[in-house]
Design a protein around this motif. Sequence first.
Motif, short mmCIF file in Angstrom:
data_model
loop_
_atom_site.label_atom_id
_atom_site.label_comp_id
_atom_site.label_asym_id
_atom_site.label_seq_id
_atom_site.Cartn_x
_atom_site.Cartn_y
_atom_site.Cartn_z
N THR A 29 -51.25 60.77 2.29
CA THR A 29 -50.95 59.36 2.08
C THR A 29 -50.59 58.76 3.43
O THR A 29 -49.74 59.30 4.14
CB THR A 29 -49.75 59.17 1.12
N PRO A 30 -51.22 57.65 3.81
CA PRO A 30 -50.92 57.08 5.13
C PRO A 30 -49.46 56.68 5.26
O PRO A 30 -48.94 55.97 4.39
CB PRO A 30 -51.83 55.86 5.21
N MET A 31 -48.81 57.11 6.33
CA MET A 31 -47.38 56.82 6.50
C MET A 31 -47.10 55.32 6.58
O MET A 31 -46.09 54.85 6.07
CB MET A 31 -46.85 57.50 7.78
N THR A 32 -47.97 54.57 7.22
CA THR A 32 -47.70 53.13 7.36
C THR A 32 -47.70 52.46 5.99
O THR A 32 -46.88 51.58 5.73
CB THR A 32 -48.72 52.44 8.28
N PRO A 65 -52.67 52.47 -10.79
CA PRO A 65 -52.45 53.77 -11.42
C PRO A 65 -51.45 53.69 -12.57
O PRO A 65 -50.72 52.69 -12.71
CB PRO A 65 -51.88 54.63 -10.29
N SER A 66 -51.39 54.74 -13.36
CA SER A 66 -50.47 54.76 -14.50
C SER A 66 -49.03 54.81 -14.00
O SER A 66 -48.76 55.07 -12.83
CB SER A 66 -50.73 55.99 -15.36
N ARG A 67 -48.13 54.58 -14.92
CA ARG A 67 -46.72 54.54 -14.55
C ARG A 67 -46.25 55.92 -14.08
O ARG A 67 -45.59 56.04 -13.06
CB ARG A 67 -45.93 54.10 -15.76
N GLU A 68 -46.62 56.94 -14.84
CA GLU A 68 -46.15 58.27 -14.47
C GLU A 68 -46.70 58.70 -13.11
O GLU A 68 -45.96 59.18 -12.25
CB GLU A 68 -46.56 59.30 -15.54
N GLU A 69 -47.97 58.47 -12.94
CA GLU A 69 -48.60 58.83 -11.68
C GLU A 69 -47.92 58.09 -10.52
O GLU A 69 -47.64 58.65 -9.46
CB GLU A 69 -50.08 58.45 -11.76
N SER A 70 -47.62 56.83 -10.75
CA SER A 70 -47.00 56.02 -9.69
C SER A 70 -45.62 56.53 -9.34
O SER A 70 -45.26 56.65 -8.17
CB SER A 70 -46.92 54.56 -10.13
N LEU A 71 -44.83 56.82 -10.37
CA LEU A 71 -43.46 57.29 -10.11
C LEU A 71 -43.50 58.60 -9.32
O LEU A 71 -42.74 58.79 -8.38
CB LEU A 71 -42.70 57.47 -11.42
N ARG A 72 -44.40 59.48 -9.73
CA ARG A 72 -44.54 60.75 -9.03
C ARG A 72 -44.90 60.52 -7.56
O ARG A 72 -44.33 61.11 -6.65
CB ARG A 72 -45.64 61.56 -9.69
N ALA A 73 -45.87 59.62 -7.36
CA ALA A 73 -46.40 59.43 -6.01
C ALA A 73 -45.42 58.70 -5.08
O ALA A 73 -45.44 58.92 -3.87
CB ALA A 73 -47.72 58.67 -6.07
N VAL A 74 -44.57 57.84 -5.61
CA VAL A 74 -43.62 57.18 -4.70
C VAL A 74 -42.49 58.12 -4.31
O VAL A 74 -41.94 58.01 -3.22
CB VAL A 74 -43.03 55.86 -5.24
N GLY A 98 -44.38 50.66 4.26
CA GLY A 98 -44.45 49.24 3.89
C GLY A 98 -44.50 49.03 2.39
O GLY A 98 -44.77 47.92 1.94
N PHE A 99 -44.22 50.06 1.60
CA PHE A 99 -44.29 49.94 0.14
C PHE A 99 -45.66 49.45 -0.30
O PHE A 99 -45.79 48.69 -1.25
CB PHE A 99 -43.21 48.98 -0.38
N GLY A 100 -46.68 49.89 0.40
CA GLY A 100 -48.00 49.33 0.16
C GLY A 100 -48.98 50.30 -0.49
O GLY A 100 -50.17 49.99 -0.60
N THR A 101 -48.53 51.47 -0.94
CA THR A 101 -49.48 52.36 -1.62
C THR A 101 -49.79 51.80 -3.00
O THR A 101 -49.05 50.95 -3.52
CB THR A 101 -48.88 53.77 -1.81
N ALA A 102 -50.86 52.28 -3.60
CA ALA A 102 -51.22 51.82 -4.94
C ALA A 102 -50.07 52.08 -5.91
O ALA A 102 -49.77 51.27 -6.78
CB ALA A 102 -52.48 52.52 -5.41
N ALA A 103 -49.39 53.20 -5.71
CA ALA A 103 -48.27 53.54 -6.59
C ALA A 103 -47.14 52.52 -6.45
O ALA A 103 -46.58 52.05 -7.44
CB ALA A 103 -47.76 54.94 -6.23
#
Length: 761
Positions: free
Chosen positions: A214-217, A198-207, A221-226
Amino acid sequence: MVQLDTPVQFVKGIGPQIAKTLVEKRIAVVEDLLYHLPFRYEDRLHPRALSELKPGEMASVIAEVRGTSLLRTRTMPIFEMTVGQNLSTMKCMWFHGTYLEGKFRPGQMVALYGKVEPSRSTKAFKMIQPQFEILPEDPNDESHLLEVGRITPVYESLSGSRLASRWIRRVIYNLLEELRGQIPETLPAAMLARLGLPSREESLRAVHFPPAGTPMTQLQGFGTAAHKRLIFEELFYLECGLELKRRRLKARTGVAFEANDKVREAIRQVLPFHPTTAQKRALGEIVTDMRKPGPMRRLLQGDVGSGKTIVALQAMIVAIENGYQAALMAPTEILATQHYLGARKLLERSSKKYRLTLLTGSLDEDRKKLARRKIFHGETDLVIGTHALIEEKVDFANIGLVVVDEQHRFGVVQRFRLMKKPNAAEPDMLVMTATPIPRTLALSLYGDLDLSVLDELPPGRTPIVTRQVSDERAEDVWKLVRDQVAQGRQAYVVYPVIEGAKDDQPELDFARPDSEEADSAETVGKKTISKKAVSKKATTKKAAGKGKKAKSDDLFEKPTLKSATEMYENLRASHLHGLRMGLLHGRLDADEKEVIMRRFQRGEIDVLISTTVIEVGVDVPNASVMVIEHAERFGLAQLHQLRGRVGRGAAKSYCILMTGGKLSPHGQERLAAMVRTQNGFELAELDLQLRGPGEFFGTRQAGLPDFRVANIVRDRALLELAKEESARFVENAEATEEEKKRVWFRLREAWQRRYGLVEAG
Ligand code: ADP
Ligand code: MG
């Protein structure tokens, strides 16, 4: 208008005072704030019901405060709070919790996170020292949206209780709102598309504010696409920098050495044994590099005892036979001296007259001056000395090859700074390391070096018998030592400290225990014991289900460490009476150390009592016993290095890991691993997992960049991807001119600002 490079002090809600605190935490501009990511998340969209909790699990709970009280027990004040949901209740306890008095009011909603423990008295569950947040009461409060009814980010506080999660959440939320649509992309669009990131902005928002669902696990584990995108970005810039460095270096002029029959014959004359296949392969790779006109930058990695020294020596002969000087830099004086003596012995076998010079700090000024003059006038072929001396003060006539014996220091940064004459060719460089870090990691971290690995031990080694023995059986251990000495062997006995609990123990001699023990370790050197240490210890005690009230003498118990100095006297007078003993530690001056070490090498000392100063590289093949007292205090890498001091000859060797008292689970795991395997790579892998990369590689000075998001152990796959992608980008970028320009700009900025790497020429 706020931008990414706006200093934090101009952000709404941040005044000069807070800004100062933030800057101290290396958060200087808005972008730094946005990259201060949550370290965990709480699911406050679907909070857990108290009635569904299971003992032993970590849980987030939202409940109402029912009542609080401060209990003054004999040993410490304990703050207790009862929370409830309808008919269910739960008790929370904080040791030394006086500071919580008056903080909560009945009826308030609180979010709690902690381990669920069974509670005997009430049949309900309890949490000990949970993390908590008081939730806003007014549901119309705008910050209410950030606290409940969502997946809530939890941040490491930026300044005690002042700049805690709630504060950070609000600031970051506001920033993201203000910057909507204005966070520039840092990676080429084509690359992102291909990698599915994903884009940088989208990622920052999503983290920071993960969308519901969004799955909690994955989040934890810092494992989302973001997360992946942000981690990749950071590693990509690191690898890009390394790639460029490597290319720039390769473009410089070095020496193209010749490796003809004359050179081969010279090497053959000094070889005392048949090289192993691994040694041959490594030398082949090194010589291939040396023959090329570009300067060599190669890492020679090999477990303790794998025979790196002889490989380096052969490379040095190639340089010398070509009419150049070679230098070998060692991390300690003992090691430099040992390299010098060893090299002299081997080179004496040759019909050539090689001229060697030793340069260490303990030489007197006149001899140092003389050595430097010889080096400057080309009257010596091979210079052996300590890093510092050679790096800083020596001018060579025509240096062709530098070998750096790094042992365990690590670095993306090369500290290599030999004074050069104008126009002189860039010397080749070979770095030796005994830290068996996994190959992919080595490649990525030493991205600017090529890698040779010695993955085979010389023949004729008998495996080392490793045993974990508790203090109570010390008698048996000393008997083993006496028996071995009676058979003509020698022994090492290693202690974590030089003298009893003193404030000024040099760090060099004290292993940093893993974080779990770091607290109790503090009690050794310092007179005070931190609050944190106490409560933490108490927690473990309780958690262990002892049920008893902790006693004060229990809590403030000072671990008594046996020290090298005391045990030297003690053993000499008792169990090892009559044996020839020596004492070696970092506080002796260099001459004294050398004398002791030589006497041990010559077999004039049977038992060497020592601190970890012997850890690096000392080679005494006749030594067959390594006793390590308080073994639980040492890191795995260190234990492995120490064990590598024995088993260097054909005799059966022993490594005895002595422990006293209770061990932490990590401590026990480390020792069990030592007993189980002798494979340095396997141990390194475990060590990385147990301690994390920061501890494993040491401090920032050791050269490991200080990542904001990435963790090189967890994110190894992304590190490899970043390496591939950076090479691809530098070679042939699938990017627009604008995108390329942005990457280069950011790279320069990142390397200067984040990694603090000074580009040397
Ligand atoms: P390290 O890689 O830990 O620096 P060293 O270079 O000190 O290892 O070598 C360990 C020991 O093995 C030394 O005593 C060395 O002489 C010996 N050695 C090295 N290579 C061989 C070989 N091919 N055959 C036999 N002994 C070897
Ligand atoms: Mg060595």
